[in-house]
Design an enzyme around this catalytic site. Structure first.
Site, mmCIF file in Angstrom:
data_model
loop_
_atom_site.group_PDB
_atom_site.id
_atom_site.type_symbol
_atom_site.label_atom_id
_atom_site.label_comp_id
_atom_site.label_asym_id
_atom_site.label_seq_id
_atom_site.Cartn_x
_atom_site.Cartn_y
_atom_site.Cartn_z
ATOM 1 N N CYS A 22 0.825 -1.215 0.000
ATOM 2 C CA CYS A 22 0.000 0.000 0.000
ATOM 3 C C CYS A 22 0.854 1.257 0.000
ATOM 4 O O CYS A 22 0.480 2.279 -0.584
ATOM 5 C CB CYS A 22 -0.945 -0.002 1.188
ATOM 6 N N HIS B 155 -2.112 1.370 7.208
ATOM 7 C CA HIS B 155 -2.433 1.290 5.787
ATOM 8 C C HIS B 155 -2.198 2.653 5.148
ATOM 9 O O HIS B 155 -2.765 3.659 5.587
ATOM 10 C CB HIS B 155 -3.888 0.863 5.622
ATOM 11 N N ASN C 56 -8.232 4.099 -2.287
ATOM 12 C CA ASN C 56 -7.653 2.919 -1.662
ATOM 13 C C ASN C 56 -6.969 2.043 -2.714
ATOM 14 O O ASN C 56 -7.050 2.324 -3.913
ATOM 15 C CB ASN C 56 -8.762 2.134 -0.936
#
Length: 303
Positions: A105, A249, A270
């Site tokens: 990520c 994240h 995302n």
């Protein structure tokens, strides 16, 4: 033998279940929860591997002076009440991608910010997909599919640079260990690199973050992840269920706004694919440091 079986059962615990979904819905969260197809066959252990462990984050020395609201106001004043990169720069918008099982990520969000801001500034006349894989495999101060951190990532993009996804495509979707750093493009041609001019950390001031978004485009941030986020479908997310921090994240902030009932929110891109959330995006409460989203935010400088 019994202990080994017990550990195997614990590690194989499904990330999502209808029983847990009912518990979340019973709390009447201010957002819609559902059973996400993206995680229907994912265990909690596998999900944790997609996130960043605390030990992968370097000690914060405070050596990087934050970009203040005063500096931001020199770039944009007044700051508008709402902003959405997708509406302001439609020629720059790319679909939300899926990092897969690789804990990358940090690379997806950084490369997203890098490419989006290049396009917003007119360096790229249209959306260009830059390579997450090159960053994952070649930034040796990070940990590949086992996580990464902001400063070594932006240092790499400043001093080494990024190449395009056409040159080096993403191959670590199903991996938990990063592929080797490539010496040439996938087709054997030389790798061409595009460098950032530098990077900066935005102050924790909400107006400063808003102003930096308007002035130059998306920013990189990081949140603490709890179990309920995986169930998100739509609305403005606020942590409602789960006390265990599953990991960190990294994400891309692309805008902000306010709902009709007065709830301020950030718009987040995302890296869990376009079928999760609101077409791969989600909104999260703005102004209260929800899940530590306003703790540490980075902008990239470009020529």
């Amino acid at each position: 033998m019994a202990l080994s079986l017990l550990l195997a059962v614990v590690c194989a615990k499904p990330l999502v279940s209808r029983a847990e979904l009912r518990r979340i819905q019973a709390l009447n969260p201010p957002w819609k929860a559902g059973m996400p197809k993206r995680f229907e066959n994912v265990t909690e252990d596998e999900f944790r591997s997609m996130l960043i462990r605390p030990d992968r984050l370097r000690a914060r020395s405070g050596s990087l002076p934050p970009i203040s609201i005063t500096e931001v106001q020199e770039l944009v004043d007044p700051i508008p009440p709402q902003f959405d990169f997708r509406d302001e720069y439609p020629q720059c918008v790319k679909p939300a991608l899926d990092q897969g099982s690789c804990g990358s990520c940090w690379a997806f969000s950084a490369i997203g910010v890098f490419g989006d801001r290049r396009c917003a500034m007119g360096i790229d006349k249209e959306a260009v997909s830059y390579s997450q894989q090159h960053l994952i495999s070649c930034s040796l101060e990070n940990f590949g599919c086992d996580g990464g951190d902001f400063q070594p990532t932006w240092s790499f993009l400043t001093f080494t640079g990024a190449t395009t996804a056409e040159c080096v495509k993403y191959v670590d979707y199903g991996h938990t260990v990063a592929s080797p750093c490539p010496a040439v493009c996938d087709d054997g041609s030389p790798i061409q690199l595009y460098k950032a001019h530098g990077y900066g950390q935005v102050s924790k001031s909400v107006p400063a973050i808003m102003g930096m978004l308007v002035a130059g485009g998306p920013l990189q941030t990081m949140i603490v992840v709890y179990a309920d986020l995986s169930y998100y479908e739509s609305g403005v997310y606020k942590h409602t269920y789960g006390t265990i921090n599953l990991g960190f994240h990294a994400l891309e902030i692309v805008g902000y706004g306010t709902t009709d009932d007065g709830t301020d929110y950030w718009i987040i891109k995302n890296s869990w694919g376009p079928d999760w959330g609101e077409n791969g995006y989600f909104r999260i409460v703005r102004g209260v440091n929800e899940c530590r989203i306003e703790d540490e935010i980075y902008a990239v400088y470009l020529d």
